[in-house]
Structure formats: C-alpha cells, structure tokens
Design an enzyme around this catalytic site. Structure first.
Site, PDB file in Angstrom:
ATOM      1  N   ASN A   1       0.878  -1.179   0.000  1.00 59.85           N
ATOM      2  CA  ASN A   1       0.000   0.000   0.000  1.00 59.85           C
ATOM      3  C   ASN A   1       0.910   1.222   0.000  1.00 59.85           C
ATOM      4  OD1 ASN A   1      -1.756   2.065   0.495  1.00 59.85           O
ATOM      5  ND2 ASN A   1      -2.404   1.358   2.528  1.00 59.85           N
TER       6      ASN A   1
ATOM      7  N   LYS B   1       0.118   4.257  -0.264  1.00 62.99           N
ATOM      8  CA  LYS B   1      -0.524   5.429   0.345  1.00 62.99           C
ATOM      9  C   LYS B   1      -0.318   6.663  -0.560  1.00 62.99           C
ATOM     10  CE  LYS B   1      -0.182   3.178   4.765  1.00 62.99           C
ATOM     11  NZ  LYS B   1      -0.018   3.240   6.214  1.00 62.99           N
TER      12      LYS B   1
ATOM     13  N   HIS C   1      -9.436   0.854   4.969  1.00 66.34           N
ATOM     14  CA  HIS C   1      -8.164   1.095   5.659  1.00 66.34           C
ATOM     15  C   HIS C   1      -8.392   2.026   6.848  1.00 66.34           C
ATOM     16  CE1 HIS C   1      -4.085   2.381   6.497  1.00 66.34           C
ATOM     17  NE2 HIS C   1      -3.695   1.295   5.847  1.00 66.34           N
TER      18      HIS C   1
ATOM     19  N   GLU D   1      -6.776   4.457   7.917  1.00 71.02           N
ATOM     20  CA  GLU D   1      -6.591   5.891   7.627  1.00 71.02           C
ATOM     21  C   GLU D   1      -7.850   6.480   6.983  1.00 71.02           C
ATOM     22  OE1 GLU D   1      -2.866   5.395   5.578  1.00 71.02           O
ATOM     23  OE2 GLU D   1      -1.919   4.878   7.487  1.00 71.02           O
TER      24      GLU D   1
ATOM     25  N   GLU E   1      -5.046  -4.976  10.486  1.00 68.97           N
ATOM     26  CA  GLU E   1      -4.054  -3.924  10.687  1.00 68.97           C
ATOM     27  C   GLU E   1      -4.354  -3.197  11.997  1.00 68.97           C
ATOM     28  OE1 GLU E   1      -2.146  -2.743   6.681  1.00 68.97           O
ATOM     29  OE2 GLU E   1      -3.825  -1.413   7.061  1.00 68.97           O
TER      30      GLU E   1
ATOM     31  N   GLY F   1       2.755   2.373  10.777  1.00 68.18           N
ATOM     32  CA  GLY F   1       3.708   3.478  10.663  1.00 68.18           C
ATOM     33  C   GLY F   1       4.399   3.828  11.962  1.00 68.18           C
TER      34      GLY F   1
ATOM     35  N   SER G   1       3.734  -1.982  10.237  1.00 69.78           N
ATOM     36  CA  SER G   1       5.198  -1.987  10.422  1.00 69.78           C
ATOM     37  C   SER G   1       5.844  -3.327  10.056  1.00 69.78           C
ATOM     38  CB  SER G   1       5.556  -1.591  11.869  1.00 69.78           C
ATOM     39  OG  SER G   1       5.109  -0.275  12.133  1.00 69.78           O
TER      40      SER G   1
END
Ligand code: 13P
Length: 250
Positions: free
Chosen positions: A10, A12, A96, A98, A168, A174, A213
C-alpha cells in the site's frame, strides 16, 4: 485448505507517475518468475495507468487504495469500480484505518464499497483493526468482530469467496511497533472463527494478511504463524529492495 500467500504494497499518498515507473521497473527486475507468492502493488490513482502499462508482462498484480460506493454520476473527485477496472486494476483496499480515521468512513459505507467492488469483479482487501485505546480497554476482539460482521453484511457467498481480509492494528501502522507473531496469530485465528460464523464455507479459504510496520526482519516470524497468509505493507513497500525481502520471507 491451502491458501495463497499474498504480499500487497500500500503505497498510500506516495509516488508520482515518474517515481512509480522507477519503483515498478526495479520490482520487475528482481521479480522471481517461479514464485508462488501473489504480489500486489497499490499506487495512488494518478499512477494506476502507468503502473498498469508497466505490469502488463509481469505477474505482479495491480491494486487501488479506495473506490466510490457509487457506479457513476455527480460525485466530484470520486473514482468508480468501473474506472478502476478500465485502468487495469484487479484488487482494491477497502476500509483502511486511515480512511476510517481521517475520512470518517464507517462500517456501512465500507459495506457499500465492498459491494460496489465485488459486484464489478474487483477483489477487495478488506481492512479491520483496533486502535490503541480500544486494545488497552480490552475491546480489540469486539471491535474487529463488529467491523467484520457489519462490513460483510448482505454479501453473497460467491462474493465472499473473493475477499481477502487484512488485520491492521492501528497502533502498529507506521509506528515501528509490530504486533508480536503471537498477538497477530491470536487475532487472525479469531478473525477466522468469526468468518466461520458469518459463512462457514469461506473460513478456511479466506486469506488473512497482517499489516502494521511489517519489515524484512519481522516478516519471517509473522509468516510462520498458521493463520497469517501474508502482509499488507506500507512504508517498506516503497523500496524495491525492502519489499522484495518481505516477499522472499513469505
Ligand atoms: P506501515 O507498514 O507503514 O506500518 O503501514 C501499514 C499499512 O497501513 C498498510 O496498509
């Protein structure tokens, strides 16, 4: 039942078309032709057409990071399933964290997006995962089972067979803090048990990826777990070298 191993990148909001060309060219150069790992890259929308062209002779598959729940019409700045398919896309990331966190996507919107993708023949990578606050409050399982149940509401068996789930945990994205292999395995097993409750026929065949990560050095431990079928990789998918090392670990 044996499930495919899948490693998806991904990207992003990274990579212009020129940077996409560079990264994909490096990935193709180090691609192993005999590999059984399903490799997917998910560049931003503006890079999909250049990526699609470059990948035409490669076994690496193309994914997008989002789509509209609508088929077409007056929805400024949105991208439909049909547009993605026309751009050569096979997979699409949906739900996702985010998107959930920064763009207020809720379970019912995610459910509509899953239906839009599946009804048009795209293969969703359906993301679930709890926040740090939820984990600390002992609510991880409740959050994840709710996301699964609500997200998959009303999907046909045929559609469910085309799902890939990605676990996730938000606190691992991250942050450099990966879930331990045991923590990830426990949740993956729990997800599989929930899939069995939703539709027994898909529980053992649905790939469940871990994301948060993932790097070459922690990938081996994660991939050795029985219910971890691969990874959804963020930061480490932006370098051909680190992404390839994760694929080699699978
Ligand atoms: P990182 O690998 O950068 O933690 O991102 C994970 C992720 O969000 C993939 O979708």
């Amino acid at each position: 039942m044996s499930r495919p191993k899948i490693i998806a990148g991904n990207w992003k909001m990274n990579c212009t078309p020129a940077e996409t060309k560079e990264l994909i060219t490096s990935l193709i150069a180090s691609e192993k032709s005999e590999s059984e790992i399903v490799t997917i890259v998910c560049p931003p929308f503006t890079s999909l057409s250049v990526a699609s062209e470059l990948l035409s002779e490669s076994s690496i598959k193309l994914g997008a990071q989002n789509l509209s729940e609508h088929e077409s019409g007056a929805y400024t700045a949105e991208i439909s399933a049909g547009m993605l398919i026309a751009a050569g896309v096979k997979y699409v990331i949906i739900g996702h964290s985010e998107r959930r966190q920064y763009y207020h996507e809720n379970d019912s919107l995610i459910n509509a997006k899953l239906k839009a993708a599946l009804n048009n023949g795209l293969l969703p990578i359906f993301c679930v995962g709890e926040s740090l606050k939820e984990r600390e409050a002992g609510k991880s399982q409740k959050v994840v089972s709710g996301q699964l149940l609500n997200g998959m509401d009303g999907l046909s068996l045929e559609n469910m067979r085309n799902l890939t789930v990605a676990y996730e945990p938000v606190w691992a994205i991250g942050s450099g803090k990966t879930a331990t292999p045991k923590m990830a395995q426990d949740m993956h097993k729990y997800i599989r048990e929930n899939l069995a409750k939703i539709e027994p026929a898909i529980a053992s065949s649905t790939p469940i990826l871990y994301g948060g990560s993932v790097k070459a050095d922690n990938a081996v431990g994660l991939f050795s777990q029985p219910d971890i079928d691969g990874a959804l990789v963020g930061g480490a998918s932006l370098s051909a070298d680190s992404f390839m090392k994760i694929i080699e670990a699978a």
